[in-house]
Design a protein around this motif. Structure first.
Motif, PDB file in Angstrom:
ATOM      1  N   ASN A 149       0.805  -1.226   0.000  1.00  0.00           N
ATOM      2  CA  ASN A 149       0.000   0.000   0.000  1.00  0.00           C
ATOM      3  C   ASN A 149       0.836   1.273   0.000  1.00  0.00           C
ATOM      4  O   ASN A 149       0.484   2.270   0.636  1.00  0.00           O
ATOM      5  N   MET A 150       1.936   1.251  -0.716  1.00  0.00           N
ATOM      6  CA  MET A 150       2.782   2.441  -0.809  1.00  0.00           C
ATOM      7  C   MET A 150       2.172   3.436  -1.795  1.00  0.00           C
ATOM      8  O   MET A 150       1.529   3.055  -2.767  1.00  0.00           O
ATOM      9  N   PRO A 151       2.364   4.733  -1.556  1.00  0.00           N
ATOM     10  CA  PRO A 151       1.785   5.747  -2.441  1.00  0.00           C
ATOM     11  C   PRO A 151       2.370   5.652  -3.848  1.00  0.00           C
ATOM     12  O   PRO A 151       3.585   5.481  -4.020  1.00  0.00           O
ATOM     13  N   HIS A 152       1.521   5.787  -4.856  1.00  0.00           N
ATOM     14  CA  HIS A 152       1.889   5.452  -6.231  1.00  0.00           C
ATOM     15  C   HIS A 152       3.005   6.333  -6.802  1.00  0.00           C
ATOM     16  O   HIS A 152       4.097   5.856  -7.102  1.00  0.00           O
ATOM     17  N   ALA A 153       2.726   7.621  -6.983  1.00  0.00           N
ATOM     18  CA  ALA A 153       3.688   8.497  -7.655  1.00  0.00           C
ATOM     19  C   ALA A 153       4.983   8.624  -6.854  1.00  0.00           C
ATOM     20  O   ALA A 153       6.093   8.635  -7.423  1.00  0.00           O
ATOM     21  N   GLU A 154       4.865   8.715  -5.537  1.00  0.00           N
ATOM     22  CA  GLU A 154       6.051   8.856  -4.690  1.00  0.00           C
ATOM     23  C   GLU A 154       6.952   7.629  -4.795  1.00  0.00           C
ATOM     24  O   GLU A 154       8.199   7.742  -4.809  1.00  0.00           O
ATOM     25  N   THR A 155       6.336   6.453  -4.872  1.00  0.00           N
ATOM     26  CA  THR A 155       7.122   5.219  -4.991  1.00  0.00           C
ATOM     27  C   THR A 155       7.842   5.176  -6.332  1.00  0.00           C
ATOM     28  O   THR A 155       9.021   4.793  -6.409  1.00  0.00           O
TER      29      THR A 155
ATOM     30  N   LEU B 227      12.498   5.182   0.405  1.00  0.00           N
ATOM     31  CA  LEU B 227      11.306   4.446   0.833  1.00  0.00           C
ATOM     32  C   LEU B 227      11.053   4.645   2.326  1.00  0.00           C
ATOM     33  O   LEU B 227       9.906   4.615   2.777  1.00  0.00           O
ATOM     34  N   LYS B 228      12.115   4.871   3.059  1.00  0.00           N
ATOM     35  CA  LYS B 228      11.983   5.058   4.509  1.00  0.00           C
ATOM     36  C   LYS B 228      11.095   6.252   4.818  1.00  0.00           C
ATOM     37  O   LYS B 228      10.212   6.172   5.690  1.00  0.00           O
ATOM     38  N   GLU B 229      11.294   7.363   4.103  1.00  0.00           N
ATOM     39  CA  GLU B 229      10.492   8.548   4.399  1.00  0.00           C
ATOM     40  C   GLU B 229       9.046   8.396   3.930  1.00  0.00           C
ATOM     41  O   GLU B 229       8.168   9.158   4.342  1.00  0.00           O
ATOM     42  N   LEU B 230       8.796   7.388   3.076  1.00  0.00           N
ATOM     43  CA  LEU B 230       7.426   7.105   2.657  1.00  0.00           C
ATOM     44  C   LEU B 230       6.718   6.165   3.624  1.00  0.00           C
ATOM     45  O   LEU B 230       5.536   5.852   3.443  1.00  0.00           O
TER      46      LEU B 230
END
Length: 361
Positions: free
Chosen positions: A259-265, A314-317
């Motif tokens: 469930n990671m955010p799309h554009a940010e990932t 990825l850590k900050e996400l």
């Protein structure tokens, strides 16, 4: 010139300033008269404006479009569409809303297909592709994102209205733009690569690469916003015409299963995917570097994100370090075609570097 195969996609594209006001006549041109406006909860106001522009052609708004297109949301929207006797939808927003519009087209009967007009407000590029990603629970009850490619989900009309992007927040502008760039980068090394799409990919990368600093300096920059939106179309068209590789496999894994955010990932993963493939796709990666005006493509993409205020780890996400190995396991299974061999240990190293936000070497 090397032999190639190129399949053009059917599409009607309207690009300019204030173009969303033309939505009613586009609905009529499709032979439709009962339009359902789709938005996320955050973009209801934009949807209400489009509903007003549609007048009597609008029969309602569904405002629960959700990231990664969960099947339960699609089923709920389909029920509303059936209840209102909808013959088309108008998707107003970014990838989440566009994905829902595609899902309605996919799951409606072939003889009563819900047609789709898209009014993008971000640079996701999904509107230009016949690709849909959907999330549902696997046999163990865990979320799993799967993708498929079918012309049934390709929107009939895309209305690009630059005015609607002027208020897109600065950070979302950068992540959405780099999400689009990822489509063009992978098109350059795709198995189905061809000179027509490769040239369009370079144009898209150039347009977005020069737009982001302009928008950072002035969020309402006309040149910056128009270049970014054109670049989004160009990059999305590339993704629609050729296949996906390692970068998208990793992002689909992180988004669908964690469930990671799309554009940010996409923003975080792209430089590391380019670095991973660079030794096996030297010509493609060289074209990316040239388009960005840098010597090292992976480092240039990393710097473009970091220098313009986007996340680069990825850590900050919010990703958990203990999930890195599990993500590498999933990504190594059912791999997409890719220039470099996909090896779990190397994928784990890639993800670890992305987790910590290490600048690619």
């Amino acid at each position: 010139m090397q032999p190639f195969v190129y399949n053009a996609l059917p599409a009607r594209v309207i690009f300019g300033w204030g173009t969303s006001s033309q939505v009613a006549q586009e609905v009529k041109k499709l032979g439709c008269s009962r339009a359902l406006v789709l938005t996320t909860p955050q973009q209801v106001d934009a949807g209400e404006k489009v509903k007003a522009d549609l007048g009597d052609l609008a029969v309602g708004i569904y405002s629960n479009a959700t990231m990664h297109t969960p099947m339960h949301v699609t089923q709920e929207a389909l029920s509303k569409a059936k209840e209102l006797n909808v013959d088309c939808c108008v998707s107003v927003g970014g990838g989440s809303t566009i994905g829902l519009g595609k899902a309605l087209a996919l799951h409606s009967p072939d003889d009563a297909k819900i047609k789709n007009i898209v009014i993008p407000t971000t640079y996701a590029g999904s509107e230009a592709t016949p690709i849909i990603g959907q999330t549902e629970n696997d046999k163990e009850g865990k979320p799993l994102k799967t993708t498929q490619k079918t012309l049934k989900v390709l929107p009939e009309v895309i209305i690009y209205d630059i005015d609607l992007t002027l208020t897109l927040p600065a950070q979302m502008t950068v992540t959405s733009g780099l999400n689009a760039v990822a489509h063009a980068v992978e098109a350059l090394w795709a198995v189905e690569a061809n000179p027509i799409i490769s040239n369009l990919a370079v144009q898209g990368i150039e347009a977005i690469g020069r737009s982001l600093p302009l928008i950072k300096a002035d969020p309402k920059s006309r040149d910056g916003r128009s270049d970014a939106l054109f670049g989004a179309w160009a990059c999305g068209t590339c993704l629609g015409a050729v296949g996906m590789s390692l970068h998208h496999k990793l992002c689909h894994t992180l988004g669908g299963s964690f469930n990671m955010p799309h554009a940010e990932t996409h923003t975080v993963i792209l430089p590391h995917a380019v670095s991973y493939n660079a030794p096996y796709a030297q010509e493609a990666v060289s074209r990316v570097a040239k388009a960005l005006g840098v010597d090292n493509a992976a480092q240039g993409l990393f710097d473009l994100a970091k220098n313009n205020g986007a996340p680069y780890s990825l850590k900050e996400l919010g990703f958990k370090e203990e999930d890195l190995e599990k993500a590498a396991d999933i990504a190594a299974k059912a791999p997409y075609p890719n220039p470099a061999p996909l090896e779990k240990e190397k994928l784990l190293k890639l993800l670890t570097n992305a987790f910590h936000g290490n600048r690619p070497e």
